[in-house]
Motif scaffolding. Structure first.
Motif, short mmCIF file in Angstrom:
data_model
loop_
_atom_site.label_atom_id
_atom_site.label_comp_id
_atom_site.label_asym_id
_atom_site.label_seq_id
_atom_site.Cartn_x
_atom_site.Cartn_y
_atom_site.Cartn_z
N ARG A 182 0.89 -0.51 -0.16
CA ARG A 182 -0.14 0.12 0.00
C ARG A 182 0.82 1.58 -0.45
O ARG A 182 0.33 2.21 -0.78
CB ARG A 182 -0.82 -0.31 1.52
N ALA A 183 2.12 1.15 0.76
CA ALA A 183 2.89 2.50 0.78
C ALA A 183 4.17 2.66 -0.77
O ALA A 183 3.56 3.88 -0.86
CB ALA A 183 3.57 2.25 1.64
N ASP A 184 4.28 1.69 -0.85
CA ASP A 184 4.49 2.11 -2.54
C ASP A 184 3.73 2.17 -3.94
O ASP A 184 3.88 2.79 -4.37
CB ASP A 184 5.33 0.33 -3.54
N ALA A 187 3.33 5.78 -2.66
CA ALA A 187 4.39 6.80 -3.78
C ALA A 187 4.13 7.59 -4.94
O ALA A 187 5.43 7.72 -4.77
CB ALA A 187 5.48 5.92 -3.23
N TRP A 188 4.12 6.13 -5.60
CA TRP A 188 4.14 5.88 -6.93
C TRP A 188 2.87 6.20 -7.16
O TRP A 188 3.17 6.55 -8.46
CB TRP A 188 4.27 4.39 -7.57
N SER A 209 6.89 -5.71 -5.50
CA SER A 209 5.71 -4.96 -5.39
C SER A 209 5.54 -3.92 -6.75
O SER A 209 4.23 -4.55 -6.98
CB SER A 209 6.11 -3.90 -4.40
N ALA A 210 5.94 -4.22 -8.12
CA ALA A 210 5.49 -3.37 -8.44
C ALA A 210 5.17 -4.49 -9.83
O ALA A 210 4.17 -4.15 -10.43
CB ALA A 210 6.99 -2.87 -9.56
N ALA A 214 1.88 -4.02 -5.43
CA ALA A 214 1.24 -2.92 -5.36
C ALA A 214 0.05 -2.45 -6.06
O ALA A 214 -0.97 -1.77 -5.65
CB ALA A 214 2.54 -1.59 -5.48
N PRO A 215 0.35 -2.96 -7.62
CA PRO A 215 -0.96 -2.48 -7.68
C PRO A 215 -2.46 -3.86 -8.10
O PRO A 215 -3.22 -3.48 -7.90
CB PRO A 215 -0.46 -3.47 -9.60
N LEU A 216 -1.86 -4.31 -6.98
CA LEU A 216 -3.47 -4.69 -6.14
C LEU A 216 -3.42 -5.01 -5.64
O LEU A 216 -5.02 -4.70 -5.49
CB LEU A 216 -2.85 -6.89 -6.05
N ALA A 217 -2.74 -4.01 -4.12
CA ALA A 217 -2.83 -3.41 -3.24
C ALA A 217 -3.89 -2.45 -3.73
O ALA A 217 -4.84 -1.31 -2.85
CB ALA A 217 -1.76 -2.85 -2.21
N ALA A 218 -3.64 -1.85 -4.65
CA ALA A 218 -4.24 -0.29 -5.10
C ALA A 218 -5.24 -0.11 -6.32
O ALA A 218 -6.13 0.80 -6.72
CB ALA A 218 -3.44 0.53 -6.31
#
Length: 250
Positions: A182-184, A187-188, A209-210, A214-218
């Motif tokens: 989630r933090a990544d 930040a992105w 994460s990339a 991160a995409p899954l969390a967002a």
């Protein structure tokens, strides 16, 4: 995504409930020309089948450690979420000799033989194809997974505070993994519906994460590129345009 999600499996369930038809992982291998696009529903089905294989046929459960010897690939992403669904710790690039089981690509079979537990091999061929001849001492993932169930329920609830991932000698619990993802994403600048192109390998947290978390969390999606160095600058520009990419990590 829901604020109450505390494991990667929770994130996937939320994504499935929100929009099962949207793309989640679009995979390119620029050495072979392969392109595979998986919707949230299709990806979740692969995860369920793999988790059933892991929990049922391979008898893995919470506390077990799986050495994951695979490159950045859509099937690797499936295994990461399957491990999270069962409660198995995925050790990316881990030592097979110290693991309870190992999952290997075609280039690391000899190293993987050091594992005394269950061994699974992936050919990493286009369309999830099987090995022409199964490697001795390994179950061929492409042979074993199709017959597995399309729904998965863990024998024991997954503990968000138990180890879920180990990469670069850093171990994260499921809850820590979700928070870092989630933090990544924040930040992105990833928003729901964003398209992140990643050419990073899966052997670092940033790459994982990339390329997945991160995409899954967002509520976003990833265009995961293997062997991106074999694509020309013009080809990369064309891909960014055709895939409607909003951000890149290469």
């Amino acid at each position: 995504m829901n604020a109450s999600d505390r494991t990667p499996a929770d994130l996937l369930r939320s994504a499935l409930a929100a929009d099962p038809a949207r793309p989640l992982v679009t995979f390119y291998d620029d050495a072979t020309g392969e392109r595979v696009e998986l919707s949230v529903a299709t990806f979740a089905n692969w995860v369920a089948k793999t988790a059933n294989l892991l929990q049922g046929d391979l008898a893995a459960g919470p506390g077990d450690r799986l050495a994951l010897l695979l490159p950045a690939h859509w099937q690797t992403a499936v295994w990461l979420l399957a491990c999270a669904s069962v409660g198995v710790t995925a050790e990316v690039g881990g030592d097979p000799a110290g693991a309870d089981l190992v999952v290997s690509g075609p280039d690391t079979l000899e190293v993987a033989r050091a594992c005394s537990g269950e061994r699974v091999a992936l050919a990493l061929r286009p369309l999830g194809g099987r090995f022409p001849a199964p490697p001795a001492g390994f179950a061929d993932y492409a042979v074993e997974v199709p017959s597995q169930g399309d729904r998965f329920a863990p024998f024991a609830p997954v503990d968000p505070d138990a180890a879920a991932l180990r990469v670069e000698d850093v171990e994260l619990t499921a809850a820590e993994l979700v928070e870092r993802a989630r933090a990544d994403a924040a930040a992105w600048g990833l928003e729901p519906g964003a398209r992140l192109l990643s050419g990073l390998p899966y052997d670092t947290w940033e790459g994982l994460s990339a390329g997945l978390y991160a995409p899954l969390a967002a509520g976003a999606s990833v265009v995961l590129c293997r062997n991106l160095d074999q694509l020309s600058p013009e080809g990369l520009t064309k891909r960014i345009e055709s895939e409607r990419v909003t951000d890149t990590r290469t």
